[in-house]
Scaffold this motif. Structure first.
Motif, PDB file in Angstrom:
ATOM      1  N   TYR A  95       0.844  -1.192   0.000  1.00 33.13           N
ATOM      2  CA  TYR A  95       0.000   0.000   0.000  1.00 33.13           C
ATOM      3  C   TYR A  95       0.883   1.247   0.000  1.00 33.13           C
ATOM      4  N   PRO A  96       0.346   2.378  -0.478  1.00 32.81           N
ATOM      5  CA  PRO A  96       1.162   3.606  -0.563  1.00 32.81           C
ATOM      6  C   PRO A  96       1.851   3.971   0.752  1.00 32.81           C
ATOM      7  N   GLU A  97       1.164   3.810   1.869  1.00 34.14           N
ATOM      8  CA  GLU A  97       1.779   4.190   3.145  1.00 34.14           C
ATOM      9  C   GLU A  97       2.972   3.285   3.488  1.00 34.14           C
ATOM     10  N   ASP A  98       2.928   2.029   3.037  1.00 30.68           N
ATOM     11  CA  ASP A  98       4.060   1.133   3.256  1.00 30.68           C
ATOM     12  C   ASP A  98       5.253   1.557   2.404  1.00 30.68           C
ATOM     13  N   ILE A  99       4.990   1.920   1.177  1.00 29.27           N
ATOM     14  CA  ILE A  99       6.063   2.349   0.282  1.00 29.27           C
ATOM     15  C   ILE A  99       6.655   3.663   0.780  1.00 29.27           C
ATOM     16  N   ASP A 100       5.802   4.591   1.223  1.00 30.39           N
ATOM     17  CA  ASP A 100       6.301   5.858   1.764  1.00 30.39           C
ATOM     18  C   ASP A 100       7.213   5.616   2.961  1.00 30.39           C
ATOM     19  N   ARG A 101       6.843   4.692   3.826  1.00 30.03           N
ATOM     20  CA  ARG A 101       7.664   4.371   4.999  1.00 30.03           C
ATOM     21  C   ARG A 101       9.020   3.828   4.560  1.00 30.03           C
TER      22      ARG A 101
END
Length: 130
Positions: A95-101
């Protein structure tokens, strides 16, 4: 294909992932580099899986620890913990939030350390291949 041809196939395509990982590190694309580092180990692990199992087609999973455990190879607790961390870079379905992290925590120093550990585990896997 016979068993050895399957093993050779996995090892051959793994080399392309190593080349890409190196290229991406040079270009400072660290998250993507570790994605290819994961793929590199995954393919070598699948070659080992083929060697140590009756079937010639490994499981359709990206979980490095699962593949290696099913290959009957015992790794240290430290190596197992590293593989769990490296699994997070199999970002295909994140998910985008995982990639951002991942972008926030992945820098040159972390990537260089991971590269060295990938190399050590790769040697361990290859030492158990024909």
């Amino acid at each position: 294909m016979d068993k050895q041809e399957h093993i050779d196939y996995w090892l051959k395509i793994a080399e392309k992932d190593l080349d890409m990982m190196t290229y991406l590190i040079e270009g400072k694309r660290y998250v993507q580099a570790l994605f290819f580092g994961h793929l590199y180990l995954e393919k070598i692990a699948k070659a080992l899986w083929v060697k140590n199992n009756k079937e010639n087609v490994p499981p359709k999973t990206h979980n490095l620890l699962k593949i290696i455990k099913e290959s009957s190879l015992d790794l240290s607790d430290d190596d197992q913990a590293f593989l769990i961390k490296l699994n997070q870079y199999q970002i295909e379905s994140r998910y985008p939030e995982d990639i951002d992290r991942l972008y926030k925590i992945t820098d040159k120093q972390l990537t260089d350390g991971y590269f060295n550990k990938i190399y050590l585990i790769e040697k361990c896997l290859r030492n158990n291949l024909p």
